[in-house]
Design a protein around this motif. Structure first.
Motif, mmCIF file in Angstrom:
data_model
loop_
_atom_site.group_PDB
_atom_site.id
_atom_site.type_symbol
_atom_site.label_atom_id
_atom_site.label_comp_id
_atom_site.label_asym_id
_atom_site.label_seq_id
_atom_site.Cartn_x
_atom_site.Cartn_y
_atom_site.Cartn_z
ATOM 1 N N ALA A 260 0.830 -1.202 0.000
ATOM 2 C CA ALA A 260 0.000 0.000 0.000
ATOM 3 C C ALA A 260 0.867 1.255 0.000
ATOM 4 O O ALA A 260 0.591 2.241 -0.710
ATOM 5 C CB ALA A 260 -0.936 -0.010 1.211
ATOM 6 N N GLY A 261 1.952 1.229 0.797
ATOM 7 C CA GLY A 261 2.844 2.384 0.832
ATOM 8 C C GLY A 261 3.508 2.642 -0.511
ATOM 9 O O GLY A 261 3.619 3.789 -0.965
ATOM 10 N N ALA A 262 3.980 1.551 -1.147
ATOM 11 C CA ALA A 262 4.614 1.711 -2.451
ATOM 12 C C ALA A 262 3.618 2.223 -3.490
ATOM 13 O O ALA A 262 3.941 3.084 -4.333
ATOM 14 C CB ALA A 262 5.213 0.381 -2.904
ATOM 15 N N GLY A 263 2.378 1.704 -3.418
ATOM 16 C CA GLY A 263 1.355 2.178 -4.353
ATOM 17 C C GLY A 263 1.036 3.636 -4.154
ATOM 18 O O GLY A 263 0.868 4.397 -5.121
ATOM 19 N N GLY A 264 0.968 4.074 -2.869
ATOM 20 C CA GLY A 264 0.713 5.489 -2.607
ATOM 21 C C GLY A 264 1.836 6.376 -3.113
ATOM 22 O O GLY A 264 1.604 7.463 -3.661
ATOM 23 N N GLY A 265 3.095 5.908 -2.921
ATOM 24 C CA GLY A 265 4.222 6.692 -3.428
ATOM 25 C C GLY A 265 4.208 6.812 -4.938
ATOM 26 O O GLY A 265 4.458 7.887 -5.499
ATOM 27 N N LEU A 266 3.925 5.683 -5.624
ATOM 28 C CA LEU A 266 3.855 5.718 -7.086
ATOM 29 C C LEU A 266 2.733 6.620 -7.563
ATOM 30 O O LEU A 266 2.881 7.369 -8.541
ATOM 31 C CB LEU A 266 3.665 4.293 -7.618
ATOM 32 C CG LEU A 266 3.532 4.144 -9.131
ATOM 33 C CD1 LEU A 266 4.790 4.660 -9.840
ATOM 34 C CD2 LEU A 266 3.284 2.677 -9.503
ATOM 35 N N LEU A 267 1.602 6.577 -6.860
ATOM 36 C CA LEU A 267 0.476 7.441 -7.237
ATOM 37 C C LEU A 267 0.855 8.908 -7.098
ATOM 38 O O LEU A 267 0.555 9.726 -7.984
ATOM 39 C CB LEU A 267 -0.726 7.108 -6.351
ATOM 40 C CG LEU A 267 -1.988 7.947 -6.563
ATOM 41 C CD1 LEU A 267 -2.505 7.791 -7.992
ATOM 42 C CD2 LEU A 267 -3.065 7.555 -5.562
ATOM 43 N N GLY A 268 1.535 9.259 -5.997
ATOM 44 C CA GLY A 268 1.935 10.656 -5.810
ATOM 45 C C GLY A 268 2.889 11.148 -6.890
ATOM 46 O O GLY A 268 2.723 12.241 -7.435
#
Length: 308
Positions: A260-268
């Motif tokens: 989830a953290g990696a996905g949030g970073g990629l989204l940002g």
């Protein structure tokens, strides 16, 4: 060394009760209170009161958990025809047979062999250490020392359990004098989670890309395409991480939290890239590009569609 029971006495009649000479010779091996209980037990046996005799032998073993005392109890149970309990006591004494002083190891093994003619033997082989094994409602102890377990003739349920593994259960039938060898393969329990939705979860995002024109840079278009793809992947990873991290297993929870953290970073990062790409576009209208990640109870994917 005293001869307590000899093989020649095991057919007919049953094994004989020790003689007074044996009692006198064995005095140096047992505590006085244990020796006194033995003498009372042998007198009870001679008058045919096996129940009282066995009770006295049990008391002696409670007073002194000595291997030779356990052999005395096992042999008394053998004489009384209680073959199952006799085998278990003799077998336990033989686990530490090097400690025997009043009885010979070969004679004790011979007595155990006589018991085995009347009972069943199950040899248990779990493939994982520290597995708890039950035969019926009785837990098998000391598997590390001896894989044999003595049972009454008939059919028995064998259950094996260990944390993190599936329970293994099977039926074993063994006749008197027979041995059944049971291999117990334990299968590790792998935790899986299936999340069901009433309908697929779709996330749609729109970006803009200009038609390529002569003399104009194409990197804004490429940046936008890469950004919207990154936004789709990041949103999908973030959604999956938030959904699947709700578990009791700490390792699994940490793993999905990381997703989830990696996905949030990629989204940002993708949102920033999209903003830069849009800001660098010519002012002319541009066709749209759609990115649609989809998560359902069976599949997950990301699709990009559009025209320009």
């Amino acid at each position: 060394m005293a001869v307590f029971v000899t093989p020649s006495t095991w057919a007919e009649p049953p094994p004989r009760v020790p003689s007074p000479a044996y009692l006198a010779e064995a005095k140096g091996f047992y505590r006085p209170e244990v020796q006194a209980l033995f003498e009372q037990a042998y007198k009870a046996e001679r008058r045919g009161d096996f129940k009282e005799a066995l009770d006295l032998f049990e008391q002696a073993l409670q007073r002194d958990r000595d291997n030779d005392v356990e052999v005395e109890l096992g042999l008394a149970q053998l004489r009384a025809g209680n073959y199952l309990q006799a085998a278990r006591h003799l077998d336990m004494a033989l686990v530490y047979g090097h400690r025997l002083r009043a009885h010979r190891i070969d004679e004790t093994y011979a007595a155990l062999g006589e018991c085995k003619k009347h009972i069943g033997t199950i040899i248990l082989h779990p493939n994982v250490p520290d597995t708890r094994v039950f035969v019926g409602e009785e837990e098998v102890r000391d598997l590390w020392a001896n894989h044999e377990f003595f049972v009454a003739p008939g059919k028995h349920i064998v259950k094996a359990m260990k944390e993190g593994y599936w329970m293994n259960q099977r039926y074993v039938e063994v006749k008197a004098g027979e041995t059944a060898e049971v291999i117990i393969p334990m299968q590790q329990r792998i935790q899986t989670q299936v999340i069901g939705f009433e309908r697929p979860l779709n996330v749609n995002m729109r970006g803009y890309s200009p038609d390529p024109q002569d003399g104009k840079p194409t990197w804004p278009k490429n940046l936008i395409i890469a950004s919207v793809v990154g936004m789709g992947l990041g949103t999908g990873a973030l959604a999956m991480g938030l959904v699947f991290r709700d578990t009791e297993d700490a390792a699994t929870r940490r793993a999905w939290t990381g997703v989830a953290g990696a996905g949030g970073g990629l989204l940002g990062l993708s949102v920033i890239g999209l903003g830069i790409g849009i800001a660098s576009l010519p002012q002319a209208p541009a066709p749209s590009v759609y990115i649609a990640p989809s998560v359902s109870n069976e599949t997950m994917g990301v699709s990009a569609t559009g025209n320009w």
